[in-house]
Design a protein around this motif. Structure first.
Motif, PDB file in Angstrom:
ATOM      1  N   MET A 120      -1.940   3.728  -4.002  1.00 20.52           N
ATOM      2  CA  MET A 120      -1.801   2.415  -5.045  1.00 20.52           C
ATOM      3  C   MET A 120      -1.109   1.540  -4.223  1.00 20.52           C
ATOM      4  SD  MET A 120       1.373   2.725  -7.891  1.00 20.52           S
ATOM      5  CE  MET A 120       1.440   4.130  -8.917  1.00 20.52           C
ATOM      6  N   VAL A 121      -1.774   0.116  -5.005  1.00 17.10           N
ATOM      7  CA  VAL A 121      -2.494  -0.968  -3.582  1.00 17.10           C
ATOM      8  C   VAL A 121      -1.818  -2.268  -4.747  1.00 17.10           C
ATOM      9  CG1 VAL A 121      -3.508  -2.793  -2.384  1.00 17.10           C
ATOM     10  CG2 VAL A 121      -4.105  -0.162  -2.384  1.00 17.10           C
ATOM     11  N   CYS A 122      -0.429  -2.487  -4.888  1.00 25.67           N
ATOM     12  CA  CYS A 122      -0.197  -3.376  -5.390  1.00 25.67           C
ATOM     13  C   CYS A 122      -0.399  -5.568  -4.558  1.00 25.67           C
ATOM     14  CB  CYS A 122       0.884  -3.662  -6.003  1.00 25.67           C
ATOM     15  SG  CYS A 122       1.419  -1.979  -7.102  1.00 25.67           S
ATOM     16  N   VAL A 179       0.843  -1.424  -0.477  1.00 21.83           N
ATOM     17  CA  VAL A 179       0.080  -0.386  -0.559  1.00 21.83           C
ATOM     18  C   VAL A 179       0.567   0.745  -0.104  1.00 21.83           C
ATOM     19  CG1 VAL A 179      -1.219   1.049   1.128  1.00 21.83           C
ATOM     20  CG2 VAL A 179      -1.982  -1.796   1.415  1.00 21.83           C
ATOM     21  N   ASP A 180       1.452   1.887  -0.779  1.00 18.53           N
ATOM     22  CA  ASP A 180       1.846   2.902  -1.630  1.00 18.53           C
ATOM     23  C   ASP A 180       0.744   4.215  -0.972  1.00 18.53           C
ATOM     24  OD1 ASP A 180       3.681   5.260  -2.241  1.00 18.53           O
ATOM     25  OD2 ASP A 180       3.848   4.169  -3.793  1.00 18.53           O
ATOM     26  N   VAL A 181       1.365   4.513  -0.225  1.00 10.09           N
ATOM     27  CA  VAL A 181       0.537   5.661  -0.149  1.00 10.09           C
ATOM     28  C   VAL A 181       0.962   7.672   0.053  1.00 10.09           C
ATOM     29  CG1 VAL A 181       0.617   6.171   2.484  1.00 10.09           C
ATOM     30  CG2 VAL A 181      -1.161   6.953   2.193  1.00 10.09           C
ATOM     31  N   LEU A 203      -3.797  -1.490  -8.331  1.00  9.35           N
ATOM     32  CA  LEU A 203      -5.470  -0.498  -8.423  1.00  9.35           C
ATOM     33  C   LEU A 203      -4.142   0.974  -7.730  1.00  9.35           C
ATOM     34  CD1 LEU A 203      -7.524   0.622  -7.479  1.00  9.35           C
ATOM     35  CD2 LEU A 203      -7.304   0.336  -4.944  1.00  9.35           C
ATOM     36  N   THR A 204      -4.670   2.423  -8.616  1.00 13.24           N
ATOM     37  CA  THR A 204      -4.451   3.312  -8.204  1.00 13.24           C
ATOM     38  C   THR A 204      -5.536   4.238  -8.057  1.00 13.24           C
ATOM     39  OG1 THR A 204      -2.443   3.367  -9.757  1.00 13.24           O
ATOM     40  CG2 THR A 204      -3.100   5.667  -8.568  1.00 13.24           C
TER      41      THR A 204
END
Lengths: 304, 304
Positions: free
Chosen positions: B244-246, B165-167, B253-254
């Protein structure tokens, strides 16, 4: 092509961000938007959105386009305009040139036709004397042309004295893409070789020696060259001489004249050729300085 | 708007370079053009030409556009993408994001909605431990939020472990347009303040402390800001947090989540707001580190 914005929704895909979204973007313009800008942006937003919907443009494809545009800007400077060149290879500069020229000259026949400026004009070309040359580093395969003519008013037929005829052209070694505007590409050419500004005399006459033009490729090291490759197109422009002609009280003319014998005449990489602008170089007699001759008369309209 | 390319020619001006010219430009693509590129370029050329004819675009207006595009490229680098931002203010990134997302997920309900990446994501944000913070230089007016949730598979409902989870988010002092990606605009913030990548645990859970987002202006020193000014629009984005979730085997998902109380929710300068993405921050109890709490669960689809 069927438009994806067809209100009947007959295009077979989900119209996720459809006309309402586009109307919202257009409607976001505030009341102090300059009317002409509103008109232009309304049409631009509509067409850009319709384009994206028509082809179901993906984020990766869009980002590839963004990178191409950024690359164009990064390659552009005071001597090179790659954004312009990108437009040129999809015919946009020729189209807007024709729109602009036609709007200004609807009722004037006999006027010299315009063609696109292109990205290689320089504002700092030297003023030279009539009868002198613009070719100083003439390649062995170059043919010298004595070009001359008269600048007149299309309304009165009278000669226009003190008009400036700004001329520029590529060298004959087109294969090496050598142009003055891209310094460093041709260390053999001196600065402003094949460029010059001439002033008409009291009879409206100008004259100079130049090269018979030869086809040359547009730059292939930037996004315009890349795009041409992707479209499986050649990069050549047909042989031409660029002219920018200005006279007091007249509408300035930018044009290109094309050698009617050139093989790329039917598929110019930037779509600038018009029938009116084809010229024929004829043998020049009794002049040790030139093999060929071209008489080219130019007719300008009154400024609006 | 009536199209200038209407074959009935009912638009009252001379169609100097009309459909035949456009067909010629499209037809110049060679046989080795990749089919999808041909499809995209055919529609692009058609819409660009129609746009120019619809508004009778002049060379000066077109050149102003070229200069704006070159300017965008010149302002872009590895930390800033002004070409992208120009697209954003006319809604294009949101549109292509939605087209792409819908094409990939037509049959999946319950999936977390996407939103645009925007120009400010950085690939070099640090990996941080769950339960830690991304706000290191918290401004006095900042409200701390404990944000947490679960990442699951939309198909199976199962938690996704080891998802990233990139925030990223802007600081609260929006007025000063302070963002990490534009170093030098805010010397008070350390590098990668308000950025972090979190990995979900075996139950698919992530958690971190961040700021309650506040509205902020997009950069006003480039062509996108200039264009917004010309269109008499404000430059603000409603308060949001970027994600941005990978996860392995899933479609990445962005997205952006928006504070439902923010005043710019109805007129985002880049048109990214969707109803599904509005969130409500609630008071946080018994935690001296945070005033507010946000639970946000994320549902990913299998990779195609």
């Amino acid at each position: 092509m069927a438009s994806s914005t067809d209100q009947n929704g007959q295009n077979g895909y989900v119209d996720v961000l459809g006309l309402e979204f586009t109307r919202n973007v257009i409607g976001s313009m505030g009341p102090d938007t300059w009317p002409r800008l509103r008109e232009v942006m309304t049409a631009l937003i509509k067409h850009v959105h319709d384009f994206a919907r028509d082809v179901q443009l993906t984020t990766d494809e869009w980002m590839a386009g963004v990178q191409m545009i950024n690359w164009a800007g990064q390659m552009s400077d005071s001597k090179r305009n790659e954004g312009q060149l990108l437009c040129d290879v999809i015919g946009l500069e020729s189209l807007v040139d024709d729109i602009t020229f036609s709007a200004a000259t609807k009722s004037t026949s006999g006027l010299t036709a315009s063609a696109i400026l292109g990205p290689f004009w320089r504002s700092d070309a030297p003023i030279r004397e009539n009868g002198t040359t613009i070719t100083f580093d003439t390649p062995e395969d170059g043919q010298i042309v004595f070009m001359h003519g008269k600048v007149t008013s299309v309304e009165t037929g009278r000669p226009l004295a003190n008009a400036t005829v700004d001329v520029w052209q590529a060298s004959t070694n087109g294969k090496n893409s050598e142009r003055l505007d891209c310094r460093g590409q041709d260390s053999k050419q001196r600065d402003c070789n094949l460029r010059g500004v001439f002033k008409t005399d009291s009879e409206g006459k100008y004259s100079f020696y130049c090269l018979r033009p030869t086809p040359y490729p547009i730059p292939q090291d930037g996004p315009a060259g890349k795009l041409l490759g992707l479209m499986d197109r050649h990069v050549f422009r047909p042989a031409h001489i660029h002219l920018m002609v200005c006279a007091s009280g007249c509408r300035s003319l930018t044009t290109q004249i094309f050698d009617e014998d050139c093989k790329y005449l039917g598929n110019d990489s930037v779509f600038a050729v018009k029938d009116d602008l084809k010229v024929r170089f004829v043998p020049r007699k009794d002049d040790p300085r030139a093999e060929l001759e071209l008489e080219y008369n130019i007719s300008l309209a009154k400024a609006a």
